[in-house]
Motif scaffolding. Structure first.
Motif, PDB file in Angstrom:
ATOM      1  N   ILE A  17       1.064  -0.707   0.064  1.00  0.00           N
ATOM      2  CA  ILE A  17       0.162   0.271  -0.829  1.00  0.00           C
ATOM      3  C   ILE A  17       0.954   1.300   0.195  1.00  0.00           C
ATOM      4  CG2 ILE A  17      -1.730   1.160   1.668  1.00  0.00           C
ATOM      5  CD1 ILE A  17      -3.166  -1.175   2.090  1.00  0.00           C
ATOM      6  N   VAL A  18       1.796   1.222   0.737  1.00  0.00           N
ATOM      7  CA  VAL A  18       2.479   2.296   0.935  1.00  0.00           C
ATOM      8  C   VAL A  18       3.768   2.635  -0.375  1.00  0.00           C
ATOM      9  CG1 VAL A  18       5.078   3.592   1.247  1.00  0.00           C
ATOM     10  CG2 VAL A  18       3.268   1.948   2.906  1.00  0.00           C
ATOM     11  N   MET A  19       4.201   1.461  -1.167  1.00  0.00           N
ATOM     12  CA  MET A  19       4.766   1.652  -2.565  1.00  0.00           C
ATOM     13  C   MET A  19       3.179   2.001  -3.504  1.00  0.00           C
ATOM     14  SD  MET A  19       7.736   0.306  -2.347  1.00  0.00           S
ATOM     15  CE  MET A  19       8.212  -0.970  -3.673  1.00  0.00           C
ATOM     16  N   SER A 150      -4.069  10.379  12.353  1.00  0.00           N
ATOM     17  CA  SER A 150      -3.200  11.549  13.268  1.00  0.00           C
ATOM     18  C   SER A 150      -3.362  12.925  12.350  1.00  0.00           C
ATOM     19  CB  SER A 150      -1.553  11.270  12.528  1.00  0.00           C
ATOM     20  OG  SER A 150      -0.321  12.135  13.102  1.00  0.00           O
ATOM     21  N   GLY A 151      -4.796  12.879  12.810  1.00  0.00           N
ATOM     22  CA  GLY A 151      -5.544  14.362  12.474  1.00  0.00           C
ATOM     23  C   GLY A 151      -6.532  14.474  11.719  1.00  0.00           C
ATOM     24  N   THR A 152      -5.995  15.294  10.228  1.00  0.00           N
ATOM     25  CA  THR A 152      -6.974  15.557   9.313  1.00  0.00           C
ATOM     26  C   THR A 152      -5.818  14.745   8.211  1.00  0.00           C
ATOM     27  OG1 THR A 152      -5.642  17.795   8.942  1.00  0.00           O
ATOM     28  CG2 THR A 152      -7.390  17.771  10.196  1.00  0.00           C
ATOM     29  N   HIS A 153      -4.815  14.575   8.218  1.00  0.00           N
ATOM     30  CA  HIS A 153      -4.173  13.963   6.933  1.00  0.00           C
ATOM     31  C   HIS A 153      -4.286  12.763   7.119  1.00  0.00           C
ATOM     32  CE1 HIS A 153      -3.446  18.290   6.025  1.00  0.00           C
ATOM     33  NE2 HIS A 153      -2.878  18.155   7.074  1.00  0.00           N
ATOM     34  N   PHE A 154      -4.200  11.446   5.797  1.00  0.00           N
ATOM     35  CA  PHE A 154      -4.138  10.360   5.819  1.00  0.00           C
ATOM     36  C   PHE A 154      -2.123  10.230   5.577  1.00  0.00           C
ATOM     37  CE2 PHE A 154      -2.415   7.178   2.661  1.00  0.00           C
ATOM     38  CZ  PHE A 154      -3.280   5.825   3.005  1.00  0.00           C
ATOM     39  N   SER A 155      -2.430   8.991   6.267  1.00  0.00           N
ATOM     40  CA  SER A 155      -0.682   9.137   7.109  1.00  0.00           C
ATOM     41  C   SER A 155      -0.327   6.977   6.617  1.00  0.00           C
ATOM     42  CB  SER A 155      -0.303   9.962   8.040  1.00  0.00           C
ATOM     43  OG  SER A 155      -1.216   8.739   9.182  1.00  0.00           O
ATOM     44  N   LEU A 156       0.545   6.824   7.292  1.00  0.00           N
ATOM     45  CA  LEU A 156       1.387   5.263   7.652  1.00  0.00           C
ATOM     46  C   LEU A 156       0.357   5.214   8.837  1.00  0.00           C
ATOM     47  CD1 LEU A 156       2.904   3.336   6.888  1.00  0.00           C
ATOM     48  CD2 LEU A 156       4.586   3.899   8.839  1.00  0.00           C
ATOM     49  N   ALA A 157      -0.209   5.719   9.486  1.00  0.00           N
ATOM     50  CA  ALA A 157      -0.572   5.803  10.388  1.00  0.00           C
ATOM     51  C   ALA A 157      -2.348   5.007  10.362  1.00  0.00           C
ATOM     52  CB  ALA A 157      -0.835   6.710  12.280  1.00  0.00           C
ATOM     53  N   ASP A 158      -3.006   5.655   9.599  1.00  0.00           N
ATOM     54  CA  ASP A 158      -3.914   4.975   8.892  1.00  0.00           C
ATOM     55  C   ASP A 158      -3.749   3.881   7.759  1.00  0.00           C
ATOM     56  OD1 ASP A 158      -5.601   7.498   9.515  1.00  0.00           O
ATOM     57  OD2 ASP A 158      -4.144   8.084   8.311  1.00  0.00           O
ATOM     58  N   ILE A 159      -2.310   3.798   7.170  1.00  0.00           N
ATOM     59  CA  ILE A 159      -2.232   2.485   5.919  1.00  0.00           C
ATOM     60  C   ILE A 159      -2.119   1.184   7.606  1.00  0.00           C
ATOM     61  CG2 ILE A 159      -0.269   1.289   4.412  1.00  0.00           C
ATOM     62  CD1 ILE A 159      -0.346   3.766   3.789  1.00  0.00           C
ATOM     63  N   ASP A 188     -12.464   2.761   7.596  1.00  0.00           N
ATOM     64  CA  ASP A 188     -12.214   2.094   7.589  1.00  0.00           C
ATOM     65  C   ASP A 188     -12.923   1.705   6.381  1.00  0.00           C
ATOM     66  OD1 ASP A 188     -10.979  -0.930   7.582  1.00  0.00           O
ATOM     67  OD2 ASP A 188     -13.484  -1.386   6.539  1.00  0.00           O
ATOM     68  N   ALA A 189     -13.981   2.037   6.240  1.00  0.00           N
ATOM     69  CA  ALA A 189     -14.973   3.006   5.144  1.00  0.00           C
ATOM     70  C   ALA A 189     -14.113   3.894   3.859  1.00  0.00           C
ATOM     71  CB  ALA A 189     -16.110   3.467   5.538  1.00  0.00           C
ATOM     72  N   LYS A 190     -13.490   4.528   4.471  1.00  0.00           N
ATOM     73  CA  LYS A 190     -12.664   5.753   3.802  1.00  0.00           C
ATOM     74  C   LYS A 190     -11.791   5.123   3.380  1.00  0.00           C
ATOM     75  CE  LYS A 190     -12.629   9.171   7.055  1.00  0.00           C
ATOM     76  NZ  LYS A 190     -12.128  10.398   7.594  1.00  0.00           N
ATOM     77  N   LEU A 191     -11.360   4.011   3.550  1.00  0.00           N
ATOM     78  CA  LEU A 191      -9.826   3.541   2.969  1.00  0.00           C
ATOM     79  C   LEU A 191      -9.598   2.613   2.262  1.00  0.00           C
ATOM     80  CD1 LEU A 191      -8.298   3.109   7.184  1.00  0.00           C
ATOM     81  CD2 LEU A 191      -7.264   4.833   5.720  1.00  0.00           C
ATOM     82  N   SER A 196      -4.818   2.225  -3.697  1.00  0.00           N
ATOM     83  CA  SER A 196      -4.110   1.559  -2.968  1.00  0.00           C
ATOM     84  C   SER A 196      -5.055  -0.145  -2.013  1.00  0.00           C
ATOM     85  CB  SER A 196      -3.140   2.172  -1.866  1.00  0.00           C
ATOM     86  OG  SER A 196      -3.412   2.392  -1.063  1.00  0.00           O
ATOM     87  N   PHE A 197      -5.857   0.036  -1.753  1.00  0.00           N
ATOM     88  CA  PHE A 197      -6.386  -1.070  -0.721  1.00  0.00           C
ATOM     89  C   PHE A 197      -7.150  -1.708  -1.797  1.00  0.00           C
ATOM     90  CE2 PHE A 197      -5.189   2.341   2.666  1.00  0.00           C
ATOM     91  CZ  PHE A 197      -5.195   0.980   4.471  1.00  0.00           C
TER      92      PHE A 197
END
Length: 205
Positions: A17-19, A150-159, A188-191, A196-197
């Motif tokens: 997903i990160v890639m 981690s707040g308002t931005h998508f990050s590795l935390a969400d992945i 999860d519904a957003k992710l 990538s998911f």
């Protein structure tokens, strides 16, 4: 670059997903982790994921790989460079990785063909699943009403959290975390709508 991995591994999925989010090209090589002669040529720990560089050097452990990969492209920065924000994202990753590790260990204890039913330890499985349940509750508490971990931005935390929840759906579908934690369900519904998911979803069965 070549990524050695298995479709069933949540840690491999995290790296893939990160890639994808970083829009990096790589070769994905499927690996049977029980074929130690093969994987140990690249990683002496015998684990996936393992990233093999163009010069043949190997990078392993999903946390090390994703940290390195995030530096390869300015697209979609996933890990803050420094400070409290960086620590927050990496702590979320550690929590999600802990869920995945405990769930994988529990499943191996329940299903590994190298062990008879009499040799399986219900107490060990229970201990690992206690970690899973406590950590998912901690995820929900930490997320609160925020848009992302981690707040308002998508990050590795969400992945990482998305991969942990996805692995529970894949291997422990009886755990009804959605009704217990509506905020995690919303995240999860957003992710799962991200390409990538979608492209890395665990296979059925």
């Amino acid at each position: 670059m070549k990524l050695i991995g298995a479709l069933n591994s949540p840690f491999v999925r995290k790296v893939r997903i990160v890639m994808a989010e970083k829009r990096l090209d790589y070769q994905f090589e499927l690996e049977d982790v029980w074929n130690r002669d093969t994987i140990m040529k690249a990683n002496p720990l015998g684990k996936v994921p393992c990233l093999v560089m163009e010069g043949g050097e190997a990078v392993f452990d999903s946390r090390v790989i994703v940290e390195y990969v995030d530096t390869l492209s300015p697209v979609g920065k996933l890990i803050p460079d420094r400070g409290r924000e960086r620590t927050e994202v990496r702590t979320w990753e550690a929590l999600a990785d802990g869920v995945m590790e405990a769930a994988v260990l529990a499943r191996l204890e329940q299903t590994w063909a190298g062990r008879s039913e009499a040799q399986r330890s219900a107490a060990w499985v229970s201990r690992q699943m206690d970690k899973v349940h406590a950590s998912v509750a901690a995820m929900s508490q930490g997320l609160g009403d925020k848009a992302f971990c981690s707040g308002t931005h998508f990050s590795l935390a969400d992945i990482a959290v998305g991969c942990a929840l996805g692995y529970l759906d894949f291997r422990f579908a009886h755990i009804d975390w959605r009704s217990q934690y509506p905020n995690l369900e919303k995240l999860d519904a957003k992710l799962v709508q991200r390409q990538s998911f979608i492209d890395t979803k665990h296979p059925a069965g």
